[in-house]
Design an enzyme around this catalytic site. Sequence first.
Site, mmCIF file in Angstrom:
data_model
loop_
_atom_site.group_PDB
_atom_site.id
_atom_site.type_symbol
_atom_site.label_atom_id
_atom_site.label_comp_id
_atom_site.label_asym_id
_atom_site.label_seq_id
_atom_site.Cartn_x
_atom_site.Cartn_y
_atom_site.Cartn_z
ATOM 1 N N GLU A 55 5.849 -22.501 27.026
ATOM 2 C CA GLU A 55 5.236 -22.875 28.307
ATOM 3 C C GLU A 55 3.923 -23.565 27.986
ATOM 4 O O GLU A 55 2.972 -22.916 27.541
ATOM 5 C CB GLU A 55 5.025 -21.621 29.158
ATOM 6 C CG GLU A 55 6.345 -20.935 29.465
ATOM 7 C CD GLU A 55 6.214 -19.733 30.369
ATOM 8 O OE1 GLU A 55 5.098 -19.236 30.562
ATOM 9 O OE2 GLU A 55 7.249 -19.293 30.884
ATOM 10 N N CYS A 64 -2.924 -24.434 33.785
ATOM 11 C CA CYS A 64 -1.895 -25.353 33.271
ATOM 12 C C CYS A 64 -1.254 -26.155 34.384
ATOM 13 O O CYS A 64 -0.903 -27.311 34.213
ATOM 14 C CB CYS A 64 -0.845 -24.567 32.502
ATOM 15 S SG CYS A 64 -0.032 -23.304 33.511
HETATM 16 P P1 NAD Z 1 -3.755 -22.655 22.192
HETATM 17 O O1 NAD Z 1 -2.466 -23.353 21.913
HETATM 18 O O2 NAD Z 1 -4.957 -23.106 21.468
HETATM 19 O O3 NAD Z 1 -3.635 -21.084 21.900
HETATM 20 C C1 NAD Z 1 -2.675 -20.271 22.539
HETATM 21 C C2 NAD Z 1 -2.379 -19.078 21.650
HETATM 22 O O4 NAD Z 1 -1.787 -19.531 20.442
HETATM 23 C C3 NAD Z 1 -3.593 -18.250 21.256
HETATM 24 O O5 NAD Z 1 -3.250 -16.887 21.296
HETATM 25 C C4 NAD Z 1 -3.831 -18.689 19.825
HETATM 26 O O6 NAD Z 1 -4.457 -17.702 19.045
HETATM 27 C C5 NAD Z 1 -2.415 -18.888 19.355
HETATM 28 N N1 NAD Z 1 -2.277 -19.749 18.163
HETATM 29 C C6 NAD Z 1 -3.100 -20.723 17.729
HETATM 30 N N2 NAD Z 1 -2.611 -21.267 16.589
HETATM 31 C C7 NAD Z 1 -1.461 -20.613 16.300
HETATM 32 C C8 NAD Z 1 -0.492 -20.729 15.260
HETATM 33 N N3 NAD Z 1 -0.603 -21.617 14.287
HETATM 34 N N4 NAD Z 1 0.567 -19.890 15.282
HETATM 35 C C9 NAD Z 1 0.721 -18.988 16.275
HETATM 36 N N5 NAD Z 1 -0.169 -18.835 17.281
HETATM 37 C C10 NAD Z 1 -1.247 -19.652 17.302
HETATM 38 O O7 NAD Z 1 -3.948 -22.757 23.767
HETATM 39 P P2 NAD Z 1 -5.206 -22.253 24.618
HETATM 40 O O8 NAD Z 1 -6.316 -23.213 24.411
HETATM 41 O O9 NAD Z 1 -5.422 -20.812 24.382
HETATM 42 O O10 NAD Z 1 -4.630 -22.404 26.093
HETATM 43 C C11 NAD Z 1 -4.699 -23.571 26.827
HETATM 44 C C12 NAD Z 1 -3.362 -24.276 26.856
HETATM 45 O O11 NAD Z 1 -2.367 -23.407 27.371
HETATM 46 C C13 NAD Z 1 -3.370 -25.475 27.777
HETATM 47 O O12 NAD Z 1 -2.683 -26.531 27.164
HETATM 48 C C14 NAD Z 1 -2.606 -24.983 28.994
HETATM 49 O O13 NAD Z 1 -2.004 -25.981 29.756
HETATM 50 C C15 NAD Z 1 -1.604 -24.087 28.367
HETATM 51 N N6 NAD Z 1 -1.067 -23.133 29.353
HETATM 52 C C16 NAD Z 1 0.224 -23.277 29.771
HETATM 53 C C17 NAD Z 1 0.739 -22.422 30.729
HETATM 54 C C18 NAD Z 1 2.159 -22.538 31.208
HETATM 55 O O14 NAD Z 1 2.666 -21.586 31.792
HETATM 56 N N7 NAD Z 1 2.832 -23.670 31.019
HETATM 57 C C19 NAD Z 1 -0.062 -21.412 31.262
HETATM 58 C C20 NAD Z 1 -1.383 -21.301 30.827
HETATM 59 C C21 NAD Z 1 -1.866 -22.180 29.861
#
Ligand code: NAD
Length: 488
Positions: free
Chosen positions: A257, A290
């Site tokens: 997502e 998001c």
């Molecule tokens: P991010 O991708 O930076 O991090 C999300 C999670 O992934 C965190 O827990 C982080 O620690 C983890 N992560 C980072 N690197 C990783 C790796 N190599 N392997 C495994 N896990 C890893 O995103 P963010 O900045 O925390 O959140 C914002 C983003 O989330 C925006 O793009 C937003 O649109 C999206 N989002 C989507 C939805 C949806 O339902 N579609 C909902 C909320 C947020």
Amino acid sequence: MTNRHTITVAGVEIDTRHWIGGERVASAGTFPDHSPVDGGLLGGIARGGAAEAQAAVAAAKAAFPGWAATPRAERARILHAIADGVEKRLEELAQVETHDNGALLRSHRRGVMPRVAHNFRFFADHLLALGHEDFETRGHTNHVSWDPAGPCVLITPWNAPLMLATWKVAPALAAGDTVVLKPAEWSPLTASLLADIAAGAGLPAGVLNVVQGLGSEVGDALTSHPDVRRISFTGSVPTAQRIAASAAARLTPLSLELGGKSPLLVFADADLDLAVELAVEQYDNAGQVCLAATRLLVEESVAEEFTRRFTARAARLVQGDPRDAATDIGPTIHPRQVERIDGFVRRAVGAGARVVLGGHRGDGLFYAPTLLTDVAQDSEIVQEEVFGPVLTLQTFTGEDEAVSLANDTRFGLAATVATGSHERAERVTARLVAGTVWVNCFFVRDLRAPFGGARHSGVGREGGDWSFDFYCDVKNTVTAPGGWGSRG
Ligand code: NAD
């Protein structure tokens, strides 16, 4: 009592360690967790790595046979008990979440935390209603069952931490799977409280594990682990691409997502005041949503009037302390996030965008609600997710141009249409590429409905049956006619 493994936030004591196999587990190192409310240090959180990831998956694997064999009614009972625990600690959860991620306290109290409890209740009830379809082929019986899949890794972002975590945890547990939850490092606290609540509700040890840490340090060990049967991730596209690559060797099924750049289409026949309200709503959570419809697409003939009403309405928004009931927009979550937002706006202005509203930083972590116009369709500000209170306004003439602009990004998470015509709504929604389309409304979500994104906004759908489809191994058992004797 406070010790070196607990911190107190808004009067609530929180364990900063992992929760693995029903025990608190420390790491050699910690990472700092700051509050967006005042920038202060909340505490040091256990900094997990490969060893903690492996221990958590091992605990989830060991707990799986017992939990998978637990009767549905008992699993549902425990999920309802977790919901009770959430409701009992609702005010504490709301306070801690606001201190940890800066979103409005009143939203956490009224909307988010009740929804967290509802996530558990909904999937508990849905589990009990889940049918086992049987059908017949030439006298043979086909019996379709929803079998628990195994240990799941659930990775979540910071913008709605407990809401998004439980939207995954609840169906996974209902399905009979065990869980390793990895919350975001900018908002790790409510996941730790969830572990306490789940244990208090009688969830057996190892069924839910929480590993804290930086994604770059703990993520790969979780997503490439051979014993993990499902990975559900909410976050950004680049992280999803890394996770998909890491999971590829084992072909571990993924639910992704991701981000969006959703449009709000305002047709000339719309109720303009309603359209303005829908547009202003996109500043909620300082735009760190998001689903936010950050691209306002307005029919040329009403664009001037829409802009006039929108700017007048947006000028009344109150930016301030997220704990204050009068506040409409709180801070962004982190200094890096404000920098990122400002970078997008500066580059857009450099490329010729005109600032209609805002366009600058506020004090500390605040960013002024911003509206930019004179933006090119292929420009960065129109194509890329900012994840801040920054909207663009473009005009169109007629449905074809509206749809063409709306669909012209690499994303497809959501779209909102404001129109006074039912026929137009039918024509336009049929042509939009998006996982969710709202007509004359925004952010209404029923847990029975599918949720997910098209294109780079995601892979797969969760919600209702779709969640069970993902978290289960669906099996068809075909039995020959004539009972159990020899084939003769
Ligand atoms: P991010 O991708 O930076 O991090 C999300 C999670 O992934 C965190 O827990 C982080 O620690 C983890 N992560 C980072 N690197 C990783 C790796 N190599 N392997 C495994 N896990 C890893 O995103 P963010 O900045 O925390 O959140 C914002 C983003 O989330 C925006 O793009 C937003 O649109 C999206 N989002 C989507 C939805 C949806 O339902 N579609 C909902 C909320 C947020």
